[in-house]
Design a protein around this motif. Structure first.
Motif, PDB file in Angstrom:
ATOM      1  N   ARG A  57    -106.668 -18.022  31.087  1.00  0.00           N
ATOM      2  CA  ARG A  57    -107.458 -19.130  30.548  1.00  0.00           C
ATOM      3  C   ARG A  57    -108.111 -19.906  31.680  1.00  0.00           C
ATOM      4  O   ARG A  57    -109.314 -20.196  31.650  1.00  0.00           O
ATOM      5  N   THR A  91    -110.441 -24.560  28.725  1.00  0.00           N
ATOM      6  CA  THR A  91    -109.377 -25.521  28.477  1.00  0.00           C
ATOM      7  C   THR A  91    -108.531 -24.954  27.336  1.00  0.00           C
ATOM      8  O   THR A  91    -108.946 -23.994  26.659  1.00  0.00           O
ATOM      9  N   GLN A  92    -107.388 -25.557  27.086  1.00  0.00           N
ATOM     10  CA  GLN A  92    -106.603 -25.141  25.929  1.00  0.00           C
ATOM     11  C   GLN A  92    -107.397 -25.390  24.652  1.00  0.00           C
ATOM     12  O   GLN A  92    -107.338 -24.592  23.714  1.00  0.00           O
ATOM     13  N   ASP A  93    -108.148 -26.479  24.621  1.00  0.00           N
ATOM     14  CA  ASP A  93    -108.984 -26.781  23.455  1.00  0.00           C
ATOM     15  C   ASP A  93    -109.999 -25.672  23.201  1.00  0.00           C
ATOM     16  O   ASP A  93    -110.200 -25.245  22.060  1.00  0.00           O
ATOM     17  N   LYS A  94    -110.652 -25.210  24.264  1.00  0.00           N
ATOM     18  CA  LYS A  94    -111.672 -24.163  24.131  1.00  0.00           C
ATOM     19  C   LYS A  94    -111.051 -22.856  23.656  1.00  0.00           C
ATOM     20  O   LYS A  94    -111.589 -22.195  22.755  1.00  0.00           O
ATOM     21  N   ALA A 134    -108.275 -22.489  21.996  1.00  0.00           N
ATOM     22  CA  ALA A 134    -107.851 -22.714  20.613  1.00  0.00           C
ATOM     23  C   ALA A 134    -109.023 -22.556  19.651  1.00  0.00           C
ATOM     24  O   ALA A 134    -108.903 -21.925  18.589  1.00  0.00           O
ATOM     25  N   GLU A 135    -110.157 -23.106  20.043  1.00  0.00           N
ATOM     26  CA  GLU A 135    -111.366 -22.994  19.219  1.00  0.00           C
ATOM     27  C   GLU A 135    -111.797 -21.530  19.080  1.00  0.00           C
ATOM     28  O   GLU A 135    -112.131 -21.078  17.983  1.00  0.00           O
ATOM     29  N   ASN A 192    -109.298 -19.714  16.849  1.00  0.00           N
ATOM     30  CA  ASN A 192    -109.079 -20.374  15.555  1.00  0.00           C
ATOM     31  C   ASN A 192    -107.609 -20.741  15.312  1.00  0.00           C
ATOM     32  O   ASN A 192    -107.067 -20.510  14.242  1.00  0.00           O
ATOM     33  N   SER A 244    -104.631 -23.980  16.631  1.00  0.00           N
ATOM     34  CA  SER A 244    -104.601 -25.351  17.142  1.00  0.00           C
ATOM     35  C   SER A 244    -104.327 -25.371  18.643  1.00  0.00           C
ATOM     36  O   SER A 244    -103.702 -24.453  19.186  1.00  0.00           O
ATOM     37  N   THR A 245    -104.784 -26.423  19.286  1.00  0.00           N
ATOM     38  CA  THR A 245    -104.493 -26.620  20.708  1.00  0.00           C
ATOM     39  C   THR A 245    -102.990 -26.712  20.915  1.00  0.00           C
ATOM     40  O   THR A 245    -102.459 -26.189  21.896  1.00  0.00           O
ATOM     41  N   ASN A 246    -102.298 -27.351  19.997  1.00  0.00           N
ATOM     42  CA  ASN A 246    -100.846 -27.473  20.074  1.00  0.00           C
ATOM     43  C   ASN A 246    -100.188 -26.091  20.079  1.00  0.00           C
ATOM     44  O   ASN A 246     -99.242 -25.846  20.831  1.00  0.00           O
ATOM     45  N   SER A 299    -100.713 -24.489  23.466  1.00  0.00           N
ATOM     46  CA  SER A 299     -99.805 -25.131  24.420  1.00  0.00           C
ATOM     47  C   SER A 299     -98.392 -24.570  24.287  1.00  0.00           C
ATOM     48  O   SER A 299     -97.756 -24.217  25.280  1.00  0.00           O
TER      49      SER A 299
END
Length: 113
Positions: free
Chosen positions: A23, A29-32, A34-35, A38, A40-42, A45
């Motif tokens: 990554r 990022t973790q957000d990216k 996750a997106e 599909n 969650s960022t959680n 993580s």
């Protein structure tokens, strides 16, 4: 915890580290990530921290997000820190016979010279 459980945990930790490393190398990022997959960022993580087992579907999506083959997620060779390596070497030494240990010693001596 038995040996099999410890090995499973160790592999899950390695997978989480590998995903985090890929990554970062991809600038996500973790957000990216996750997106892209599909989830969650959680969840991403927890996966990187080895607090959840990934589904096969998620592993395929992650490999696709990194544009790598699925098997590359499990290439842990470059992912081992020195503590891991020392622990593995200690286990090898503990479980080896005298002949093997002498051979390994000779090899390391030759590598040092």
């Amino acid at each position: 915890m038995n040996d099999m459980d410890m090995q499973s945990t160790e592999e899950l930790i390695n997978l989480g580290k590998r995903i985090a490393d890929l990554r970062n190398k991809n600038g996500f990022t973790q957000d990216k990530l996750a997106e892209l997959v599909n989830y969650s960022t959680n969840h991403i993580s927890k996966l990187e921290l080895a607090r959840t087992n990934p589904s096969f579907d998620l592993l395929v999506k992650i490999a696709n997000a990194f544009q790598i083959e699925l098997k590359e997620l499990f290439n842990f060779n470059d992912n081992h820190d020195i503590v891991y390596i020392k622990n593995k070497m200690h286990k090898i030494i503990e479980n080896s016979d005298e002949t093997f240990l002498k051979t390994i010693y000779k090899i390391q001596e030759n590598l040092r010279s």
